[in-house]
Design a protein around this motif. Structure first.
Motif, mmCIF file in Angstrom:
data_model
loop_
_atom_site.group_PDB
_atom_site.id
_atom_site.type_symbol
_atom_site.label_atom_id
_atom_site.label_comp_id
_atom_site.label_asym_id
_atom_site.label_seq_id
_atom_site.Cartn_x
_atom_site.Cartn_y
_atom_site.Cartn_z
ATOM 1 N N GLY A 154 0.780 -1.228 0.000
ATOM 2 C CA GLY A 154 0.000 0.000 0.000
ATOM 3 C C GLY A 154 0.811 1.278 0.000
ATOM 4 O O GLY A 154 0.250 2.370 -0.085
ATOM 5 N N THR A 155 2.139 1.164 0.105
ATOM 6 C CA THR A 155 2.965 2.371 0.100
ATOM 7 C C THR A 155 3.144 2.892 -1.323
ATOM 8 O O THR A 155 3.047 2.143 -2.285
ATOM 9 C CB THR A 155 4.346 2.104 0.720
ATOM 10 O OG1 THR A 155 4.976 1.022 0.007
ATOM 11 C CG2 THR A 155 4.233 1.746 2.166
ATOM 12 N N THR A 156 3.401 4.182 -1.453
ATOM 13 C CA THR A 156 3.584 4.823 -2.750
ATOM 14 C C THR A 156 4.965 5.462 -2.807
ATOM 15 O O THR A 156 5.295 6.287 -1.952
ATOM 16 C CB THR A 156 2.514 5.908 -2.978
ATOM 17 O OG1 THR A 156 1.219 5.307 -2.917
ATOM 18 C CG2 THR A 156 2.693 6.556 -4.351
ATOM 19 N N PRO A 157 5.785 5.104 -3.788
ATOM 20 C CA PRO A 157 7.127 5.701 -3.905
ATOM 21 C C PRO A 157 7.044 7.208 -4.119
ATOM 22 O O PRO A 157 6.060 7.722 -4.677
ATOM 23 C CB PRO A 157 7.716 5.007 -5.145
ATOM 24 C CG PRO A 157 6.921 3.762 -5.311
ATOM 25 C CD PRO A 157 5.545 4.090 -4.830
ATOM 26 N N ILE A 158 8.068 7.929 -3.667
ATOM 27 C CA ILE A 158 8.123 9.379 -3.857
ATOM 28 C C ILE A 158 8.130 9.694 -5.350
ATOM 29 O O ILE A 158 8.886 9.105 -6.125
ATOM 30 C CB ILE A 158 9.381 9.963 -3.181
ATOM 31 C CG1 ILE A 158 9.304 9.764 -1.661
ATOM 32 C CG2 ILE A 158 9.546 11.441 -3.526
ATOM 33 C CD1 ILE A 158 10.546 10.194 -0.922
ATOM 34 N N GLY A 159 7.286 10.626 -5.765
ATOM 35 C CA GLY A 159 7.230 11.023 -7.163
ATOM 36 C C GLY A 159 6.361 10.127 -8.026
ATOM 37 O O GLY A 159 6.229 10.356 -9.229
ATOM 38 N N PHE A 160 5.747 9.089 -7.425
ATOM 39 C CA PHE A 160 4.915 8.156 -8.185
ATOM 40 C C PHE A 160 3.452 8.504 -7.994
ATOM 41 O O PHE A 160 2.988 8.733 -6.878
ATOM 42 C CB PHE A 160 5.174 6.719 -7.719
ATOM 43 C CG PHE A 160 4.325 5.687 -8.404
ATOM 44 C CD1 PHE A 160 4.664 5.218 -9.659
ATOM 45 C CD2 PHE A 160 3.192 5.184 -7.792
ATOM 46 C CE1 PHE A 160 3.889 4.263 -10.295
ATOM 47 C CE2 PHE A 160 2.397 4.226 -8.407
ATOM 48 C CZ PHE A 160 2.755 3.761 -9.669
ATOM 49 N N THR A 161 2.714 8.562 -9.085
ATOM 50 C CA THR A 161 1.282 8.831 -9.024
ATOM 51 C C THR A 161 0.524 7.533 -9.257
ATOM 52 O O THR A 161 0.667 6.900 -10.307
ATOM 53 C CB THR A 161 0.868 9.864 -10.090
ATOM 54 O OG1 THR A 161 1.614 11.069 -9.892
ATOM 55 C CG2 THR A 161 -0.613 10.169 -9.996
ATOM 56 N N ARG A 162 -0.240 7.131 -8.277
ATOM 57 C CA ARG A 162 -0.947 5.855 -8.355
ATOM 58 C C ARG A 162 -2.169 5.950 -9.272
ATOM 59 O O ARG A 162 -2.884 6.953 -9.284
ATOM 60 C CB ARG A 162 -1.383 5.419 -6.957
ATOM 61 C CG ARG A 162 -2.006 4.038 -6.900
ATOM 62 C CD ARG A 162 -2.304 3.646 -5.461
ATOM 63 N NE ARG A 162 -1.088 3.550 -4.684
ATOM 64 C CZ ARG A 162 -0.271 2.499 -4.690
ATOM 65 N NH1 ARG A 162 -0.549 1.470 -5.467
ATOM 66 N NH2 ARG A 162 0.815 2.492 -3.946
ATOM 67 N N PHE A 163 -2.375 4.896 -10.075
ATOM 68 C CA PHE A 163 -3.563 4.782 -10.922
ATOM 69 C C PHE A 163 -4.299 3.541 -10.463
ATOM 70 O O PHE A 163 -3.892 2.417 -10.751
ATOM 71 C CB PHE A 163 -3.153 4.682 -12.392
ATOM 72 C CG PHE A 163 -4.307 4.658 -13.356
ATOM 73 C CD1 PHE A 163 -5.246 5.683 -13.373
ATOM 74 C CD2 PHE A 163 -4.458 3.618 -14.261
ATOM 75 C CE1 PHE A 163 -6.315 5.665 -14.265
ATOM 76 C CE2 PHE A 163 -5.515 3.595 -15.163
ATOM 77 C CZ PHE A 163 -6.445 4.618 -15.169
ATOM 78 N N ASP A 164 -5.357 3.744 -9.702
ATOM 79 C CA ASP A 164 -6.022 2.635 -9.012
ATOM 80 C C ASP A 164 -7.033 1.895 -9.881
ATOM 81 O O ASP A 164 -8.172 1.645 -9.468
ATOM 82 C CB ASP A 164 -6.703 3.152 -7.744
ATOM 83 C CG ASP A 164 -5.698 3.627 -6.713
ATOM 84 O OD1 ASP A 164 -4.662 2.962 -6.562
ATOM 85 O OD2 ASP A 164 -5.937 4.676 -6.077
ATOM 86 N N TYR A 165 -6.613 1.523 -11.083
ATOM 87 C CA TYR A 165 -7.453 0.722 -11.972
ATOM 88 C C TYR A 165 -6.573 -0.360 -12.580
ATOM 89 O O TYR A 165 -5.533 -0.062 -13.169
ATOM 90 C CB TYR A 165 -8.079 1.593 -13.061
ATOM 91 C CG TYR A 165 -8.988 2.658 -12.512
ATOM 92 C CD1 TYR A 165 -10.335 2.399 -12.271
ATOM 93 C CD2 TYR A 165 -8.490 3.927 -12.203
ATOM 94 C CE1 TYR A 165 -11.166 3.383 -11.745
ATOM 95 C CE2 TYR A 165 -9.315 4.911 -11.674
ATOM 96 C CZ TYR A 165 -10.654 4.629 -11.450
ATOM 97 O OH TYR A 165 -11.470 5.604 -10.919
ATOM 98 N N GLU A 166 -6.968 -1.591 -12.419
ATOM 99 C CA GLU A 166 -6.134 -2.707 -12.862
ATOM 100 C C GLU A 166 -6.092 -2.827 -14.380
ATOM 101 O O GLU A 166 -6.951 -2.287 -15.097
ATOM 102 C CB GLU A 166 -6.649 -4.015 -12.255
ATOM 103 C CG GLU A 166 -8.057 -4.386 -12.701
ATOM 104 C CD GLU A 166 -8.534 -5.693 -12.090
ATOM 105 O OE1 GLU A 166 -9.501 -6.276 -12.620
ATOM 106 O OE2 GLU A 166 -7.945 -6.126 -11.079
#
Length: 213
Positions: free
Chosen positions: A69-81
């Motif tokens: 569940g963590t998000t790397p710095i500078g990464f924008t999550r796209f929550d669609y598989e």
């Protein structure tokens, strides 16, 4: 006279130290020694390299798997598989581009489209990109034809082209276009590693302008 002698003495000492440093740094041509080194800790990092063994962790590995569940710095999550279900869900939930339509965003979207998309989709989104046409190359092996890629469907409303996943290409929502750029579809590969999330939205913005034609 005394001052002059002191200057000469200091000059001699400095020259001797410099000469000693140069000589000590030279190898004899038979070993890998670099001679004397100054401030070795400037060369050897204190931190572990990712591929180094590390006794601080139970598994002995430096590069640990990030917590779920963590998000790397500078990464924008796209929550669609990456699936048809994810595509449809993105299309239903993201109907509006999060970026404001401005002349600058459209200009940058056009530049990105020309760079990454036009070669297949064509400059106006008609699916007539250069790699869908007959081409040939000539080199040391002679002249030969290059493989043609299948023409993608047109984005333009006037063409009335259906999408391979259903509906008209001109009616694709922002979420569906973004999902396809991110993950790819059919002959189109994913572009997530080439185009940042913000720039992908700029491409979406420009494509939606092509949909109006």
């Amino acid at each position: 006279m005394l001052a002059m002698n002191k200057k000469n003495f200091l000059g001699t000492v400095c020259a001797a130290v410099a000469l000693a440093a140069v000589v000590s740094a030279c190898g004899d041509g038979t070993t890998r020694s670099t001679g004397l080194e100054f401030s070795r800790n400037m060369y050897d990092p204190i931190a572990f390299n990712p591929d180094q063994p590390n006794k601080n962790f139970k598994n002995g590995i430096t590069a640990q798997t990030p917590p779920t569940g963590t998000t790397p710095i500078g990464f924008t999550r796209f929550d669609y598989e990456n699936s048809v279900e994810g595509y449809e869900l993105a299309g239903a939930e993201i109907t509006v581009n999060p970026l404001t339509v401005t002349e600058q965003n459209l200009k940058e979207g056009h530049a990105l489209y020309v760079t990454y998309c036009a070669v297949c989709h064509g400059p106006e989104g008609n699916g007539d990109g250069t790699i869908t046409k007959d081409r040939e190359v000539e080199d040391s092996r002679g002249k030969r034809a290059l493989e043609n890629f299948p023409e993608p469907p047109s984005y333009q409303k006037s063409a009335g082209t259906p999408s391979s996943r259903g509906g008209q290409m001109s009616e694709l929502t922002a979420g569906k276009i973004f999902h396809t750029i991110t993950y790819g579809w059919n002959s189109m590969g994913p572009h997530a590693s080439q185009i940042s999330p913000e720039d992908r939205w700029k491409v979406v913005m420009y494509v939606q302008e092509l949909q109006k034609k």
